[in-house]
Design an enzyme around this catalytic site. Structure first.
Site, PDB file in Angstrom:
ATOM      1  N   ASP A 159       0.845  -1.189   0.000  1.00 27.99           N
ATOM      2  CA  ASP A 159       0.000   0.000   0.000  1.00 27.99           C
ATOM      3  C   ASP A 159       0.882   1.240   0.000  1.00 27.99           C
ATOM      4  OD1 ASP A 159      -3.201   0.369   0.698  1.00 27.99           O
ATOM      5  OD2 ASP A 159      -2.006   2.115   1.264  1.00 27.99           O
TER       6      ASP A 159
ATOM      7  N   ASP B 214       4.464   2.452  -3.995  1.00 30.54           N
ATOM      8  CA  ASP B 214       3.763   3.344  -4.911  1.00 30.54           C
ATOM      9  C   ASP B 214       3.749   2.639  -6.255  1.00 30.54           C
ATOM     10  OD1 ASP B 214       2.841   5.286  -6.608  1.00 30.54           O
ATOM     11  OD2 ASP B 214       4.230   6.849  -5.954  1.00 30.54           O
ATOM     12  N   VAL B 215       2.580   2.182  -6.698  1.00 29.86           N
ATOM     13  CA  VAL B 215       2.511   1.340  -7.891  1.00 29.86           C
ATOM     14  C   VAL B 215       2.860   2.088  -9.173  1.00 29.86           C
ATOM     15  CG1 VAL B 215       0.841  -0.253  -6.855  1.00 29.86           C
ATOM     16  CG2 VAL B 215       0.020   1.708  -8.201  1.00 29.86           C
TER      17      VAL B 215
ATOM     18  N   SER C 299     -13.471  -2.084 -13.368  1.00 35.62           N
ATOM     19  CA  SER C 299     -14.674  -1.516 -12.759  1.00 35.62           C
ATOM     20  C   SER C 299     -15.787  -1.528 -13.795  1.00 35.62           C
ATOM     21  CB  SER C 299     -14.421  -0.084 -12.288  1.00 35.62           C
ATOM     22  OG  SER C 299     -15.646   0.582 -11.986  1.00 35.62           O
TER      23      SER C 299
ATOM     24  N   TYR D 237     -11.183   7.765 -14.971  1.00 36.45           N
ATOM     25  CA  TYR D 237     -11.361   6.459 -14.316  1.00 36.45           C
ATOM     26  C   TYR D 237     -11.909   5.414 -15.291  1.00 36.45           C
ATOM     27  CZ  TYR D 237     -12.853   3.268 -10.520  1.00 36.45           C
ATOM     28  OH  TYR D 237     -13.029   2.192  -9.679  1.00 36.45           O
TER      29      TYR D 237
ATOM     30  N   LYS E 296     -10.029   2.005 -16.439  1.00 39.42           N
ATOM     31  CA  LYS E 296     -10.611   0.699 -16.136  1.00 39.42           C
ATOM     32  C   LYS E 296     -10.949  -0.091 -17.399  1.00 39.42           C
ATOM     33  CE  LYS E 296     -10.540   0.744 -11.616  1.00 39.42           C
ATOM     34  NZ  LYS E 296      -9.589  -0.137 -10.913  1.00 39.42           N
TER      35      LYS E 296
ATOM     36  N   SER F 211     -18.437   0.713   0.441  1.00 34.31           N
ATOM     37  CA  SER F 211     -17.089   0.999   0.928  1.00 34.31           C
ATOM     38  C   SER F 211     -17.041   2.432   1.443  1.00 34.31           C
ATOM     39  CB  SER F 211     -16.074   0.823  -0.204  1.00 34.31           C
ATOM     40  OG  SER F 211     -16.282   1.810  -1.210  1.00 34.31           O
TER      41      SER F 211
END
Length: 245
Positions: A37, A60-61, A140, A153, A157, A188
């Site tokens: 994370d 950090d991806v 998503s 986004y 996705k 969430s």
């Protein structure tokens, strides 16, 4: 014996939400799990709640060096890598007219570049082990239908779905399966931040008349990581209660 007995998994964005739900189910099914994370302390705290079968690290991806280090940390802790779940993500919602280039790039970088870097680092490790593997990419339902204010986004996705299919072709001859999950409205912290009337309207639009739970996404992630899906690669599974089917 759990469905993932003896497997080692790495879950990005693992400190909370869907990522933590996936990590929890994996441990319950016998896997050892590294939670990566951006908030390394939170990842370690979350891992501590799962016992000795879990560990946490900062990553950090978007940073290729960090991605390699999280793979190395997983191997250092547990000896191998069998499953990668590319789950880390952010939102920077705004209409096209109001969205900045920085907001567009942030979301594309975290979701699309982050997923690509994760697969690029994990695939050679799994190939070298010679025992196959499973990569699960979190898309998503927004990538299927688009949402107002989510041009960044939705693009990221949708891109994950195409990228999943391409890498699935590359991994297939090595028995490395690459699949994606498209969650819909999931209960969430992020979705509960919506105004209550908007959340209720979105729930009413779901044929099952409720939001999903992170654990329901995690159940599909168990399926895709296990031998139950041994002949599945390049597919995308919707976990959306029938919304936008």
């Amino acid at each position: 014996m759990g469905l993932l007995e003896g497997k080692v998994a790495l879950v990005t964005g693992g400190a909370q939400g869907i990522g933590l739900a996936v990590a929890t189910r994996y441990v319950e099914e016998g896997a050892r799990v590294m939670l990566a994370d951006l908030d390394g302390a939170a990842a370690q705290e979350a891992a501590a709640t799962l016992g000795e079968s879990a560990a946490g690290c900062a990553a950090d991806v978007v940073d290729d060096g960090d991605v390699i280090r999280m793979i190395d940390a997983t191997i250092d802790a547990f000896g191998r890598l069998d499953v990668l779940v590319n789950n880390a993500g952010i939102t920077r919602d705004a209409s096209l007219a109001k969205m900045t280039l920085a907001e567009f790039r942030q979301v594309i970088d975290v979701h699309l570049q982050g997923t690509w870097l994760g697969m690029k680092a994990a695939l050679p490790v799994m190939k070298a082990q010679g025992e196959g593997g499973a990569i699960i990419n979190m898309s998503s339902i927004s990538g299927k239908i688009g949402n107002f204010g989510q041009s960044n986004y939705a693009a990221a996705k949708a891109g994950i779905v195409g990228m999943t299919k391409s890498v699935a072709r590359e991994g297939a001859k090595h028995a490395i399966r690459v699949n994606a999950i498209q969650p819909g409205l999931i209960d969430s912290a992020m979705t509960r931040a919506m105004p209550q009337d908007i959340f209720a309207a979105k729930e009413a639009d779901v044929p099952m008349k409720r939001a999903g739970q992170p654990e329901e996404v995690a159940g599909v992630a168990v399926f895709l990581a296990s031998e139950l899906s041994s002949y599945c690669t390049g597919i995308t599974i919707e976990v959306a209660g029938g919304r936008h089917m």
